[in-house]
Scaffold this motif. Sequence first.
Motif, short mmCIF file in Angstrom:
data_model
loop_
_atom_site.label_atom_id
_atom_site.label_comp_id
_atom_site.label_asym_id
_atom_site.label_seq_id
_atom_site.Cartn_x
_atom_site.Cartn_y
_atom_site.Cartn_z
N ARG A 59 95.91 106.26 131.71
CA ARG A 59 96.08 107.86 132.50
C ARG A 59 96.67 108.11 132.77
NH1 ARG A 59 97.22 107.22 139.08
NH2 ARG A 59 99.08 106.50 137.93
N LEU B 248 97.09 112.37 131.82
CA LEU B 248 97.06 113.51 132.60
C LEU B 248 98.20 114.66 132.19
CD1 LEU B 248 97.51 112.04 135.98
CD2 LEU B 248 95.29 113.24 134.85
N GLU C 188 96.35 117.07 129.74
CA GLU C 188 95.54 117.52 130.72
C GLU C 188 96.75 119.07 131.15
OE1 GLU C 188 94.06 116.03 134.25
OE2 GLU C 188 92.32 117.00 133.86
N SER D 111 89.62 120.42 131.42
CA SER D 111 89.14 119.43 133.19
C SER D 111 88.37 118.57 132.58
CB SER D 111 88.40 120.05 133.26
OG SER D 111 87.27 120.97 132.82
N ARG E 36 89.57 115.32 132.73
CA ARG E 36 89.62 114.46 134.48
C ARG E 36 88.76 113.12 133.82
NH1 ARG E 36 85.30 116.15 138.66
NH2 ARG E 36 84.76 114.03 138.71
N TYR E 37 87.76 112.95 133.76
CA TYR E 37 86.48 111.97 133.61
C TYR E 37 87.61 110.60 132.43
CZ TYR E 37 83.24 114.96 135.44
OH TYR E 37 82.34 115.77 136.31
N GLU F 124 90.16 109.35 134.80
CA GLU F 124 89.64 108.19 135.70
C GLU F 124 88.66 106.75 135.03
OE1 GLU F 124 86.29 110.24 137.55
OE2 GLU F 124 87.02 111.92 138.61
#
Length: 385
Positions: free
Chosen positions: A262, A266, A269, A279, A282-283, A286
């Motif tokens: 993660r 991030l 991102e 964006s 994001r998935y 998650e």
Amino acid sequence: MKQRAHVLIVDDQADNLLILEDVLSEQYEVHPATSGKEALSYLAGGGVADLILLDVMMPELDGFEVCQRLKSSESTRTIPVMFLTGLDRPEDEERGFSLGAEDFIHKPISPAVVMARVRTHLALSRATRALERRNADLELLVAERTAEISEQSRRLVASKQEVIAAQAATITAFCALAEARDNETGNHIRRTQHYVRILAETLCDHPRFKAELDEDVIQLLFKSAPLHDVGKVATPDAILLKKGKLTPDEWVIMKQHCEYGRNAILQAEKALGEAADASFLRYAAEIAYGHHERWDGSGYPQGISGDAIPLSARLMAVADVYDALISRRVYKPPFSHETALAMIIEERGSHFDPDIVDALTQVAGQFASIARNFRDEPDMEEPAG
């Protein structure tokens, strides 16, 4: 030739120094010191020590004071300290541990005990340093790859087709990291991304999910699914490739791959956010963080339950477990498609979201077809039609 570890022995009793030097010198480079002041001077002058055996009761500077100084210094704070003492009060040990000591050896010493404790703490220290180096290398690698991806993305014209190309390049870069470390990826990530898409398409009209599962989201889930285990790049080989059951301590380290994955995503991102539409990650974040959560709250890393688990992670959990069951692993043979399906159904409402399990039963034949199309010979059971 493998370099021998250096052990610094600090004791004001000459006979104790001689005994310990005799016990340890066959396997280690031993450096005796008759006082705390002498030991500190040795280290301040550039002396090497991988582990320190430190007497407590000494004139001038006692062992507790020496330990406190060692743990307060940036250059010596990571050296493991083992106290040698005749003290046996609980409060003495409590004080020693509070100062940062790793262990106590009580006098009169047992050579076998000393050797075993020294061996254990040297191994633990080496493993800790190796993990720290690996994490530092991973951070550097992620930073370098993120910088590369960010630079590429800044040069892209803001058209839909070029944004799609940037997304694919990012996914490819991360997948290359995962495949370089984990021998259980390969077709595994291709199968699981197709499983996730089939489940999402089956559920897109379901009352619980239709508000979230539109065509664009399903495509993003398909692209993001391969990153579910990217965090394993930070897992030590001795654990990741171990042919047997993990110890409790090893299992703690293994579970950290969710957080590592993660965090890496991030970072990417954040770097891409100003230059492109990031964006889609994001998935991926998650999924990487939440695909080992369980519907009843007994999973990890957060122990969340029910709808608090992101839908993307709940879909991935079913896809990942199904594929793990039908695939050969170092710790188990492959199960048949029917057995895997039955095992997942048995966990409906405990491990898995019940509606997603119901969707799996509707498309079980498509799962079997995907498994055949991306089969790893000879590591999978032949799925039924």
